[in-house]
Design a protein around this motif. Sequence first.
Motif, PDB file in Angstrom:
ATOM      1  N   ALA A  80       0.832  -1.211   0.000  1.00 39.70           N
ATOM      2  CA  ALA A  80       0.000   0.000   0.000  1.00 39.70           C
ATOM      3  C   ALA A  80       0.864   1.256   0.000  1.00 39.70           C
ATOM      4  O   ALA A  80       0.634   2.184  -0.779  1.00 39.70           O
ATOM      5  N   CYS A  81       1.879   1.273   0.873  1.00 41.06           N
ATOM      6  CA  CYS A  81       2.742   2.455   0.970  1.00 41.06           C
ATOM      7  C   CYS A  81       3.558   2.644  -0.298  1.00 41.06           C
ATOM      8  O   CYS A  81       3.853   3.759  -0.700  1.00 41.06           O
ATOM      9  N   HIS A  82       3.938   1.527  -0.918  1.00 39.16           N
ATOM     10  CA  HIS A  82       4.696   1.605  -2.158  1.00 39.16           C
ATOM     11  C   HIS A  82       3.873   2.296  -3.236  1.00 39.16           C
ATOM     12  O   HIS A  82       4.354   3.175  -3.957  1.00 39.16           O
ATOM     13  N   ILE A  83       2.583   1.907  -3.312  1.00 43.45           N
ATOM     14  CA  ILE A  83       1.713   2.476  -4.332  1.00 43.45           C
ATOM     15  C   ILE A  83       1.437   3.960  -4.056  1.00 43.45           C
ATOM     16  O   ILE A  83       1.408   4.778  -4.964  1.00 43.45           O
ATOM     17  N   ARG A  84       1.279   4.312  -2.759  1.00 45.51           N
ATOM     18  CA  ARG A  84       0.991   5.708  -2.407  1.00 45.51           C
ATOM     19  C   ARG A  84       2.261   6.566  -2.328  1.00 45.51           C
ATOM     20  O   ARG A  84       2.230   7.661  -1.798  1.00 45.51           O
ATOM     21  N   LEU A 123      -3.325   4.489   6.401  1.00 44.42           N
ATOM     22  CA  LEU A 123      -2.591   5.741   6.605  1.00 44.42           C
ATOM     23  C   LEU A 123      -1.465   5.931   5.582  1.00 44.42           C
ATOM     24  O   LEU A 123      -0.669   6.841   5.716  1.00 44.42           O
ATOM     25  N   ALA A 124      -1.400   5.069   4.590  1.00 47.15           N
ATOM     26  CA  ALA A 124      -0.264   5.065   3.669  1.00 47.15           C
ATOM     27  C   ALA A 124      -0.077   6.414   2.981  1.00 47.15           C
ATOM     28  O   ALA A 124      -1.071   7.078   2.679  1.00 47.15           O
ATOM     29  N   GLY A 135       1.266   9.137   9.492  1.00 49.40           N
ATOM     30  CA  GLY A 135       0.630   8.651   8.285  1.00 49.40           C
ATOM     31  C   GLY A 135       0.260   9.762   7.322  1.00 49.40           C
ATOM     32  O   GLY A 135       0.387  10.940   7.634  1.00 49.40           O
ATOM     33  N   ARG A 136      -0.219   9.375   6.144  1.00 50.92           N
ATOM     34  CA  ARG A 136      -0.642  10.283   5.071  1.00 50.92           C
ATOM     35  C   ARG A 136       0.387  11.373   4.821  1.00 50.92           C
ATOM     36  O   ARG A 136       0.106  12.564   4.837  1.00 50.92           O
ATOM     37  N   LYS A 141       5.978  17.427   4.431  1.00 48.14           N
ATOM     38  CA  LYS A 141       5.801  17.272   5.873  1.00 48.14           C
ATOM     39  C   LYS A 141       7.046  16.716   6.559  1.00 48.14           C
ATOM     40  O   LYS A 141       7.136  16.726   7.787  1.00 48.14           O
ATOM     41  N   ILE A 142       7.986  16.219   5.758  1.00 48.60           N
ATOM     42  CA  ILE A 142       9.109  15.479   6.350  1.00 48.60           C
ATOM     43  C   ILE A 142      10.038  16.395   7.145  1.00 48.60           C
ATOM     44  O   ILE A 142      10.316  16.133   8.324  1.00 48.60           O
TER      45      ILE A 142
END
Lengths: 150, 259
Positions: A80-84, A123-124, A135-136, A141-142
């Motif tokens: 999921a995180c990879h896709i987002r 939350l990805a 998340g998100r 934001k980093i």
Amino acid sequence: MKFNKIDKILEKFNMQKSQLISILQDIQNEFNFLPMEVLGYVAEKLGIPFSLVYHLATFYKTFSLKRRGRHLINVCLGTACHIRGGVRILEKIERDLNIKSGSITLDSKFSLEVVRCVGCCSLAPVIRIDDDTHGRLTQGKITPMLKKYE
Amino acid sequence: MITLFIDNQKVAVKEGTTLLKASEKLGIEIPTLCYHEGLPPYGACRLCVVEIIGEKKNRMVAACSFLVDEGMKVLTISDRVLKRRRMIVEFLLARCPDIKAIRDLADKMGIKKPRFKTKNLDCILCGLCVRVCNEVAGIGAIGFVNRGKKLKVDTPFHLASDVCIGCGACSFVCPTGAIEMELDAVKRFRELLGIEHKCRYSLMGLVSYKVCSNNYECWRCKVDQRIRDSLATHPIFAAKKIKTEKVNQYFSFLKKIQE
């Protein structure tokens, strides 16, 4: 000294061989990683082969044989995180801290590691710094987020 | 006694024997790689897989570790068994295409070329060396490191082991010859060929040839004795496993000295 702390941990588990994983976890909490001489000391005290302790320490991903920073950043690169766009988050952090994943910053403040799924795909893209989950995320934001950590 | 049927042949064995031992009694050959008589069964290579006929469904089990049961019906060369064995050998062949033990197995099963990407490794991760070091020698100098596709047999931190006694048992049990004894060690072993069990310290030249201050009763001698009892041979003969090239080199080296 170092070994006094380990003696305390070993006493807490009654010097039981079967508790080796818990012992290693406690040692990792103490030092942030598993130092070589400590592993040898544990093997000697418990009366088990060094190779067995090393086998366990390399088998589980939680255990690190390399020195870790004060804060551990886990960047999720699960499906999921990879896709987002988890990769872009990772790249941004790598640029900000000027390190590659799997290494530690010069001031030993952060160490960066890639993990597969932290279990909150809604939350990805997700990163986890110590025990806090963020998340998100977007690249913007980093930088302010990393500044919060001492 | 328990009676069971293996390939429709009746056999009676004691309770607690494995299927492999039972079929051995009938003279049925089951291929194995990770099994050794001196060690408890492990079931790592899965090459000894056999089919058990059940009431509803047939089961596939590893013969080396599965215990016999009353009235059990076992097939050792059914289609399913052969298919699975072929698959395992094909994977092994892709992993280590140059190993003779694997090649022979593949030839027997009619596999010429594996379908998979080939690697060029020696070790098939059967765990025999790790088990012999832990259970027979009682040393634990080597162990498994990492996991999954990074799994390998190694010493802690890839450093020269300070507990290894150089008994050569790991090299002796290795079915593929992945572990080699170093030439210096072989030299010491070779000098002693023909002479039976000897003190390790005398091998290293620390005590004179026939005198042992411990009366041959220290723990290293005991380790040697245990290895001998369990593996039915002395680790000296591990020297035979060394590749012929190296032995030839060693012989030419000896000749030069004599000249």
